[in-house]
Design a protein around this motif. Sequence first.
Motif, PDB file in Angstrom:
ATOM      1  N   SER B  97       0.411  -0.694  -0.024  1.00  0.00           N
ATOM      2  CA  SER B  97       0.070  -0.277   0.004  1.00  0.00           C
ATOM      3  C   SER B  97       1.128   1.483  -0.040  1.00  0.00           C
ATOM      4  CB  SER B  97      -0.793  -0.112   1.177  1.00  0.00           C
ATOM      5  OG  SER B  97      -1.692   1.003   1.498  1.00  0.00           O
ATOM      6  N   GLN B 210      -9.206  -4.210   2.250  1.00  0.00           N
ATOM      7  CA  GLN B 210      -9.059  -2.759   2.912  1.00  0.00           C
ATOM      8  C   GLN B 210      -9.972  -2.066   3.773  1.00  0.00           C
ATOM      9  OE1 GLN B 210     -10.580  -1.591  -1.250  1.00  0.00           O
ATOM     10  NE2 GLN B 210     -12.321  -0.304   0.005  1.00  0.00           N
ATOM     11  N   GLU B 214     -11.832   3.316   1.861  1.00  0.00           N
ATOM     12  CA  GLU B 214     -10.121   3.031   0.841  1.00  0.00           C
ATOM     13  C   GLU B 214      -9.997   4.187   1.829  1.00  0.00           C
ATOM     14  OE1 GLU B 214     -10.311   2.143  -3.056  1.00  0.00           O
ATOM     15  OE2 GLU B 214      -8.277   1.363  -2.309  1.00  0.00           O
ATOM     16  N   VAL B 218      -5.318   3.536  -1.245  1.00  0.00           N
ATOM     17  CA  VAL B 218      -4.751   2.894  -2.126  1.00  0.00           C
ATOM     18  C   VAL B 218      -5.010   1.191  -1.021  1.00  0.00           C
ATOM     19  CG1 VAL B 218      -2.764   1.642  -2.613  1.00  0.00           C
ATOM     20  CG2 VAL B 218      -3.173   3.723  -2.647  1.00  0.00           C
ATOM     21  N   GLY B 219      -5.554   0.149  -1.122  1.00  0.00           N
ATOM     22  CA  GLY B 219      -5.678  -0.607  -0.034  1.00  0.00           C
ATOM     23  C   GLY B 219      -4.278  -1.266   0.086  1.00  0.00           C
ATOM     24  N   VAL B 220      -4.699  -3.342   0.070  1.00  0.00           N
ATOM     25  CA  VAL B 220      -3.742  -3.231   0.544  1.00  0.00           C
ATOM     26  C   VAL B 220      -3.423  -4.288  -0.729  1.00  0.00           C
ATOM     27  CG1 VAL B 220      -1.931  -5.775   1.910  1.00  0.00           C
ATOM     28  CG2 VAL B 220      -3.623  -4.007   3.247  1.00  0.00           C
TER      29      VAL B 220
END
Lengths: 337, 337, 337, 337
Positions: B97, B210, B214, B218-220
């Motif tokens: 991320s 996420q 969010e 940006v999520g993982v």
Amino acid sequence: MTAMDTITYRPARDELAYTFGGRMPVAHVRSGDILQVHTEDCFGGLVRGPADLPSQVCRMPYLNPVSGPFFVEDAEPGDTLAVHLAAIEPARDWGVSSTFPHFGALTSTSHTATLQPPLEERVWVYDIDRQAGTVRFHATASDHSIDLPLDPMIGTIGVAPGGFEARSTIVPDLHGGNLDTPELRAGTTLYLGVNVHGAMLALGDGHARQGEGEACGVGVEIATITTLTVEVIKGVSTAWPRLETDREIISIGCARPLEDAYRIAHRDLVAWTSQLTGLDDLDAYQLVSQAGRAPIGNVCDPNYTVLATVDKALLPQPQPVHDGVHARQRQRAAGLR
Amino acid sequence: MTAMDTITYRPARDELAYTFGGRMPVAHVRSGDILQVHTEDCFGGLVRGPADLPSQVCRMPYLNPVSGPFFVEDAEPGDTLAVHLAAIEPARDWGVSSTFPHFGALTSTSHTATLQPPLEERVWVYDIDRQAGTVRFHATASDHSIDLPLDPMIGTIGVAPGGFEARSTIVPDLHGGNLDTPELRAGTTLYLGVNVHGAMLALGDGHARQGEGEACGVGVEIATITTLTVEVIKGVSTAWPRLETDREIISIGCARPLEDAYRIAHRDLVAWTSQLTGLDDLDAYQLVSQAGRAPIGNVCDPNYTVLATVDKALLPQPQPVHDGVHARQRQRAAGLR
Amino acid sequence: MTAMDTITYRPARDELAYTFGGRMPVAHVRSGDILQVHTEDCFGGLVRGPADLPSQVCRMPYLNPVSGPFFVEDAEPGDTLAVHLAAIEPARDWGVSSTFPHFGALTSTSHTATLQPPLEERVWVYDIDRQAGTVRFHATASDHSIDLPLDPMIGTIGVAPGGFEARSTIVPDLHGGNLDTPELRAGTTLYLGVNVHGAMLALGDGHARQGEGEACGVGVEIATITTLTVEVIKGVSTAWPRLETDREIISIGCARPLEDAYRIAHRDLVAWTSQLTGLDDLDAYQLVSQAGRAPIGNVCDPNYTVLATVDKALLPQPQPVHDGVHARQRQRAAGLR
Amino acid sequence: MTAMDTITYRPARDELAYTFGGRMPVAHVRSGDILQVHTEDCFGGLVRGPADLPSQVCRMPYLNPVSGPFFVEDAEPGDTLAVHLAAIEPARDWGVSSTFPHFGALTSTSHTATLQPPLEERVWVYDIDRQAGTVRFHATASDHSIDLPLDPMIGTIGVAPGGFEARSTIVPDLHGGNLDTPELRAGTTLYLGVNVHGAMLALGDGHARQGEGEACGVGVEIATITTLTVEVIKGVSTAWPRLETDREIISIGCARPLEDAYRIAHRDLVAWTSQLTGLDDLDAYQLVSQAGRAPIGNVCDPNYTVLATVDKALLPQPQPVHDGVHARQRQRAAGLR
């Protein structure tokens, strides 16, 4: 802990309040007291069946009454008031909801103004079964019905705002007020910044339950008998309302548009996370971004409400909030049953 | 049901797509086929450590690649495509991320434009442990770390838009796209209206998990191997994306401001509820108002995403959605394991 | 300057375009050429009287056609295209407006979604008197009428967007498009960033006049014969559309909510002011804050439009914009009459 | 008309008010009286040079003081108060503006909350030359300067709100308040609905001029001597603030997001147009859509302000507003000079 007093307050009709701020206190409470408050529903109990259209039986601004305010001893501007909701009992075996002209999320409103006529005004009466833990919905245009889980909550709770203001009880903002979130159920502790001498706590607008966003503008409205305890946390300020449950910490933002409510709540939760764990701001931002939830409170009131929440179990090595005031009050509440 | 084919698609780097619409299909699939798709992460796999700042290693508009599009046989404008997510496997043992300059909910952006400099750009690398079902967060400015539950999802999935448009994969809208909701996990069925001959399904942007909204943008982010099945529902149109899980029906709205995303999703869920149960519109509005939840998908993309959801168990006597296509695909997916 | 060519383009009905991007050019033009373009009205000329309800005689997505695109020689990504509107002649002696179901500022819409039925759909036909310089409004439900000043403008003008996108002509954004501002009248120069080889300029959607915000969603729609000249400014990029008139410089922001359109336009005008005068950012912010105007373009399209404008006479010692391209084209246009 | 009294009011520092509502009146006025009011600037006169940073020399909530409230005899809830601005004289030969931490349109704010640090706080001092009719801007980071037209206005003027509320003077809303529009210049008549016995009129926050939107959050702030006359229009209610000038009628909307301010103002102007001319609602909507302007007041205060305006000359056969109260007060004001 010193001996606790139990204070019971049941307002006469003409004692109900329609603002936070601008009112004299109805009673004094101290940290550790048990406060049992009778609250009316948002219609002042005047809507009892399909023929009681709110716009006809209620008169502005006599909507959404609260009980109080209560003067909290030792609460001064700059302190934080911790209010623990020990119990919320529906006072009747029914609740009521409605549409209301030009109010709600799926209609044009006084502010999202259009040239369209309002939706039909209609009343729904729900049966509350405390034993079964259900609220029964009955359709009005057909004979469908269904049981929903009973989940009693307080819609409106707050203190007097700062800056010499008095705000309608319809409004949620920095001082609390019409927060309209199901998280304000029994077992939750609410943290509010104190703005005036004595804090001036008041509450009302119980719901047997509500959906996220309170789409039609009205929950399953009930009168309640609500039991709470308060504690003053000296010298610690709180900007926006915060909640703590056994599982979560929760920041609340109130604003329009809805994304600003989201931003307020999340900036606050990032700061809170950072403070409890020692993470730097960007690390806390990152963690909340992946671990957080963001339940919507209301999308109908003058300010919308969004919550930012994270499980305490997902925070690395957190300090207890305010030295464990939630656990302490939770235990005290357990002793009441 | 005829014999199912299993189609596996793994794009070469230069086959990745950056729009929905405006692209030739990479493969054909039929109702009932099993489609196994390799997807890259939103950075095209170029961000692998703290030194790989996205704004330096990625080049606009080569962000958020999708795999596809897949031509779905028999899908015509006016039909609905039911896409069942059978499995979402992280393709690597790490995810990533970051913050990104002027992107995210807690920063000024290209559109919520201010004169402030951007937040620091920073990268977080997460460890994924499929056995344990965890994603490990490591702080960057201190040595904290914590395990979060692994909850793989697809961030971006959609069909070609109508009206001769081609839309960036960053955008969520009527055609699906960058919906960015954790509900797009394995076990969920997605309903999308078909706008062009062959539908042109594509997907990418997996997240190991996420948070709601969010927040940091940006999520993982992960590469995935995603298994899905599709069915065409002929002659039934779908305006906005819808989901079905074993427990819930879910409508999705994509818009700015965030309250419009809420409104779209809830108007759609009211109509859906009404259609499944026979309740009139106001009764359905009332029921959703008390029984609904409203999880936020994203508050960072060009359109924000809000979901409106209700448990099927809280609907009175509902018809199965599209004659039970979710259950049917769910069963078929079970047979794959 | 080399000899100028005059290029006249009059599209056949099936040559009309409904997107920016995704289309082959219809003609080539060079810097310095005179381009005379016939444009249809937003209804494709199909709404000619009270019985021609747009939702019945028009078919989605065949709304808001543009003429073009024109390939501009030497225009490359990273350049700026200066388009000067030399003349905008109404092609007929009438114009037309209407309400349109769930479109406009004072109605719920597809995105500001409510459960209310749409406003009545109604058509207004205006008389255009070029000699008198008037547009005559006739009420439909009574016999009132009144003359408004004729003020012809181009509602939709733009280039192909970047990132492989093709966008509906209903949308205003970075690439121009459906900007819907009265400032796009004869005498104005429009600056657009070039995103693709040849820029791909197109235009349409003339209005005999419109109010600020285009409240009902539709101006006084006309077919036009529009004369323009173009110049490519090499190596100078332009992010958001900008205008220059004899008196003002103007930045345009397109976004929802409306405050983001305001923010985009003003951040751009602050940067532009700073660049032309040498003021630092905060001084330019201050000057624009006191000297600027902020006319609203539209509050009905998929993105709303706000302009930020300042009189050149109120800037301290400004450089001419792009070496005086506006004055140069203005002069050339004068020579055409 | 009976003999007019001239009432002059100059508040001592500790008489300044920081709310509308919740205050005792400082003087009584009658319809037809001349009221001359000294007003302080928004900083209470404490910011006088570059070293006087507002966040340091001012203390919350002691910002944006107003003079008053004035009890207007015979004004009752349900009436309309017509306030004519006869003259606005700058009280000093300088004005002052500034940035303020996390306040303004081009910065993140307390509500559009981000993790970014605030913009630099800076003060600008302007020279006011009443003879020349100019306000001189001096850059702070370079030696540029430029003269802007002097155009004095009142930023904040209103009555007590209804519903027992007291609102900060920073807020514009139904009761008027911090409207922050240049249209509140000498020669304008303001119509406000009366909410409480005596109306409780108050005003302050003069600007030597401001741009549309007040981008940086602060106009060219001045103390003023403002002369006004009032008239009570009995039995006629006014929902949102309205203005009348010699040329225009103007409706004001105050809300977030900005499009709701636009909607409120335009729905009100449509209704007003309809009422003055006899046009039906849709005809009035159409006329306003083509003939209206929509100047933005502020994009920084707790509610944003948009005006909807139309020239009286563009209305077919309009009735005079409130029997010509604007013309009558205008004439009276002329007699004062």
